[in-house]
Scaffold this active site. Structure first.
Site, PDB file in Angstrom:
ATOM      1  N   GLU A  92       0.858  -1.183   0.000  1.00  0.00           N
ATOM      2  CA  GLU A  92       0.000   0.000   0.000  1.00  0.00           C
ATOM      3  C   GLU A  92       0.890   1.228   0.000  1.00  0.00           C
ATOM      4  O   GLU A  92       1.965   1.231   0.620  1.00  0.00           O
ATOM      5  CB  GLU A  92      -0.913   0.034   1.228  1.00  0.00           C
ATOM      6  N   CYS A 151      -6.322   1.338   2.849  1.00  0.00           N
ATOM      7  CA  CYS A 151      -7.257   2.448   2.973  1.00  0.00           C
ATOM      8  C   CYS A 151      -7.325   3.317   1.729  1.00  0.00           C
ATOM      9  O   CYS A 151      -8.338   3.979   1.505  1.00  0.00           O
ATOM     10  CB  CYS A 151      -6.889   3.292   4.188  1.00  0.00           C
ATOM     11  N   ASN A 209     -12.433  -3.099   1.039  1.00  0.00           N
ATOM     12  CA  ASN A 209     -11.370  -3.163   2.033  1.00  0.00           C
ATOM     13  C   ASN A 209     -11.867  -2.616   3.369  1.00  0.00           C
ATOM     14  O   ASN A 209     -12.170  -1.431   3.482  1.00  0.00           O
ATOM     15  CB  ASN A 209     -10.167  -2.339   1.569  1.00  0.00           C
ATOM     16  N   GLU A 210     -12.029  -3.496   4.347  1.00  0.00           N
ATOM     17  CA  GLU A 210     -12.320  -3.106   5.729  1.00  0.00           C
ATOM     18  C   GLU A 210     -13.564  -2.245   5.899  1.00  0.00           C
ATOM     19  O   GLU A 210     -13.589  -1.314   6.704  1.00  0.00           O
ATOM     20  CB  GLU A 210     -11.115  -2.387   6.342  1.00  0.00           C
TER      21      GLU A 210
END
Length: 850
Positions: free
Chosen positions: A64, A273, A404-405
């Site tokens: 990331e 994120c 994602n999350e």
């Protein structure tokens, strides 16, 4: 990657792996790992039994763009802000001239400034540098700009070649001479200058190459223009010729090589994120929005046509390192590419779902186009774009993650289903990966797993960042997972520091991953890279500065496992460490996080009714201990008030660290701010405590968190939120290792903290290529582990190969001191059974010919 609030950066060192109740207190050598009396174990291998197969892709890497991992990191570009697109939207300290300053040679004068007008390079690269030249100065005079590079400067190495390029246009009919020089911060020349003549008032790319005649880490790149008139410059670039695999627009060689040395089975990208935060809208000039989610079509094609974006982690990202480069990197390492696309539900603390069906349909189509870009023939629409970039053959994409999350499981899954159905209809061989939120347990996790399981999703992505204690306690996490249900992709995990004790705890956990390889098909430590000068997150696997890179203790541990996976688990069994269970002990505390709150009528009573603490604050706050810099506490209107709404973790404590079996009651009122209350119990010190976090994570949920040596884990949670101005009655009951919690007289939840943190773990695999058993043993305690090993059959050779990692628990690797490094040796094996002592604080891999 979870929201930073979820797992704040550690400030308390990890001193030990185990609670004092698990092993005898060790004595400590001054210059080495702890030592104590050896403990006896047994390890029995059953070579005739069949364990689960381990796929070639089991261990991989997660990349990331966090910690400045791309620009100034893995992406080899040396010029910072090469296209003058830095902006306050990226970071409040940025401007279009960040990293640039005016430069004059031999008296040359003029003016320099950035412009966004109709003469720009293209619609997605909007700003450029305009130089208005006065024609003043001596012969050879010039005026222009100097770039300071990233951090301390541009790193140049003697004898290496560097490729310069710039897009330029000039209104001077005879052309404008550009002089390109590289110097140190104090002006010493690093190379012979380049001289390039720009001609014509249309954007043209100019290139040149120079060889560094000396080495420096504080280099500066200066571009000046001679004469008069107006010169426009954009995309001023300097690349080392020696990139990874020699690729243009390539990767910094040492970072790529350290990643490749892990022998990763997959590369998960681009986040994290940055995947699903920000606007999901497409780029639309001129009213384009900088803070957009990572959208793959922005990141391919000529680099000068790729837009910039505001990175979620607080800086600018250029997209010079884009989807094509990620696919190429995976292929170069022999790894499976595993991209992740946004699901139109933001995560990482933002928690918003997009309800625009047209926008959702566009992103679904973009994802189908991505698969065509990766796998389509060279004459398909998107396959042709891949071929034009230099890769006619398909990349062979097999897995793709959606989302994602996300903290909104139902909203997420509704949108995930749209992606999945479209992908499976057109590309049935692609494995579409769902996810289970940002944590290892709780309401979001349970609901997400239920939805994935009920829908027959093939694979679910789990993420968690927990304490070393949690990893030691949860080796058996996947033993009870449904063998017929979705497979697990453990896409992000780490134990929240880069000390050897953290790596040991992760290694103990990894033996459980391998034992359950029929459930856990993919796993990757996270994050991969961090610039030591500017990191938003720790721990990280590989650290770097402009000159050097080094693997953390966790890197060395991951490399040992990833280079010695094996093809199949061989069933085995080992004895465990005797443990005693002591009650939870500790003082009590009050705290807040970005919130002002008032506390009153604190009562702590023993289980026998004895009064341990009673404070209504009429006599002040003398019973409470405050730490400097932890909020603003004062008695106001008969209550104890923390008034600083910006302060985080404002813990004040009272009582005795030896307290056990007690009830704590307190009245709490939120006055203002983002969250609710933090009521602590079992407090040893600020790094070893439990707290009931009511209205945490932006007042979206509540949980009990346990902190061991500064690292947190969640014990229980629900969706409770806290109202401003309302008084709450809070009651915490501690009995032995069991805790029961009451809110306004109603039972809120309970948990028993009694999992053993087993320090001795092992797994055995078979390497078909070498015909060896790989016996992997973790001894995460202060005592040597004297172990009788029964291989179940006589080995083919009397010599076993050993690789050992051993260090002090708090050892860390740095640029100057590699305290954690593998040591290779041999061991004589006489017969089927033998005794070997595994050192304290160590991991040992034995390779034994069957």
């Amino acid at each position: 990657m979870p929201h930073p609030h979820l797992w704040p950066r550690l400030t308390v060192p990890v001193i030990a792996l185990l609670l004092g109740t698990l092993v005898a207190a060790p004595t400590r050598a001054e210059d080495g790992p702890s030592v104590a009396e050896a403990t006896d174990y047994s390890l029995t291998v059953h070579p005739g039994r069949t364990g689960p197969a381990i796929g070639d892709s089991m261990y991989g890497v997660f990349y990331e763009d966090i910690n400045h991992a791309a620009d100034g990191g893995l992406y080899a570009e040396l010029v910072q802000n090469r296209s003058f697109e830095y902006d306050r939207a990226d970071n409040a300290a940025y401007s279009p001239m960040t990293a640039w300053s005016e430069a004059s040679v031999s008296g040359g004068t003029g003016s320099a400034g950035t412009v966004d007008d109709e003469q720009r390079l293209n619609e997605r690269n909007r700003r450029y540098l305009r130089l208005d030249l006065d024609g003043a100065g001596d012969r050879g005079a010039g005026f222009g700009v100097t770039n300071s590079g990233y951090n301390e400067g541009l790193t140049l190495r003697r004898g290496e070649r560097y490729d310069f390029s710039v897009w330029a246009r000039t209104d001077r009919p005879t052309g404008t001479l550009l002089t390109v020089g590289a110097r140190t911060a104090d002006g010493a020349a690093l190379a012979e200058p380049l001289r390039i003549t720009a001609r014509g008032d249309r954007w043209t790319k100019y290139t040149g190459t120079f060889t560094a005649r000396t080495s420096a880490a504080d280099g500066r790149l200066t571009v000046t223009a001679g004469g008069s008139g107006t010169v426009r410059l954009d995309m001023i670039s300097l690349f080392p010729r020696d990139t990874y695999k020699g690729r243009a627009n390539g990767l910094r060689k040492d970072l790529a090589e350290k990643t490749a040395a892990l022998d990763p089975g997959f590369l998960r990208f681009p986040g994290g994120c940055i995947v699903n935060t920000g606007s999901h809208e497409a780029y639309e000039a001129p009213d384009w929005e900088r803070k957009r989610s990572y959208q793959w079509k922005d990141t391919i094609g000529p680099v000068e046509q790729r837009p910039v974006n505001a990175n979620f982690w607080g800086y600018n990202q250029t997209y010079g390192l884009g989807y094509y480069e990620y696919f190429q990197f995976a292929e170069d390492m022999g790894a499976m590419a595993l991209p992740v696309v946004p699901a139109l539900v933001t995560g990482c603390g933002q928690n918003k779902a997009t309800d625009d069906p047209a926008l959702l349909a566009r992103h679904v189509q973009d994802t189908l186009d991505l698969i065509e870009f990766a796998n389509g023939p060279a004459d398909s629409t998107w396959g042709a774009k891949r071929a034009a970039m230099g890769h006619p053959a398909p990349f062979g994409l097999t897995h793709l993650g959606v989302g994602n999350e996300e903290n909104l499981p139902d909203e997420y899954f509704a949108r995930f289903t749209e992606f999945r159905e479209a992908i499976e209809a057109r590309y049935p061989d692609i494995t579409v990966v769902g996810n289970s939120g940002p944590d290892d347990s709780g309401a979001t996790f349970d609901r997400a797993w239920q939805l994935n399981r009920d829908a027959g999703v093939a694979m679910v992505d789990e993420h968690y960042y927990n304490s070393p204690q949690w990893f030691l306690e949860n080796n058996a996490r996947y033993d009870t997972y449904d063998r017929q249900g979705p497979k697990v992709f453990l896409g992000e995990y780490a134990s929240l520091d880069n000390r050897f004790s953290n790596a040991l705890a992760e290694a103990a956990f990894m033996t459980g991953l391998e034992r359950n390889a029929d459930v856990v098909e993919l796993a990757s430590y996270a994050p991969l890279l961090a610039d030591t000068n500017d990191a938003q997150w720790r721990p990280d696997m590989i650290w770097f500065d402009n000159e050097k890179s080094w693997g953390s203790a966790n890197y060395e541990m991951q490399k040992l496992f990833m280079n010695n996976v094996g093809d199949r688990v061989v069933p085995s069994a080992a004895s465990s460490t005797p443990a005693t269970t002591a009650p939870i002990t500790g003082a009590v505390g009050l705290s807040t996080w970005a919130t002002s709150a008032a506390y009153d009528d604190v009562q702590v009573t023993g289980a026998d009714g004895s009064r341990l603490l009673s404070d209504d604050f009429t006599a002040g706050d003398a019973q409470w201990t405050k730490a400097a810099g932890r909020g603003t506490w004062a008695v106001q209107d008969g209550a104890y008030v923390q008034s600083d709404q910006s302060a985080e973790d404002t813990l004040v404590t009272a009582g005795d660290t030896g307290w056990q079996n007690y009830d704590m009651k307190v009245k709490a009122t939120k006055k203002a701010g983002k969250e609710g209350f933090l009521v602590a119990f079992g407090v040893k010190d600020t790094g070893n405590t439990y707290w009931w976090n009511l209205g945490g994570w932006g007042n979206t949920r509540s949980a009990v968190e346990k902190t061991v040596d500064g690292a947190k884990q969640t014990m229980t949670e629900d969706a409770t939120t806290i109202e401003t101005g309302r008084a709450y009655d809070i009651h915490v009951q501690v009995r032995g290792r069991q805790v029961t919690l009451f809110l306004d007289g109603e039972r809120w939840g309970t948990f028993t903290d009694d999992k053993p943190a087993e320090p001795f773990r092992q797994v055995v695999t078979r390497d078909d290529a070498t015909g060896e058993l790989v016996v992997k043993v973790v001894n995460a305690q202060a005592a040597d582990a004297r172990t009788r090993i029964d291989l179940g059959a006589k080995p083919a050779s009397r010599t076993a190969r050993l690789t050992t990692l051993q260090a002090a628990p708090d050892a860390v690797n740095t640029a100057e001191d590699r305290q954690v490094a593998p040591r290779k040796s041999t061991l004589r094996v006489d017969g089927r059974a033998f005794t070997h002592t595994f050192p304290a604080h160590s991991v040992t891999f034995l390779r034994i010919k069957e």
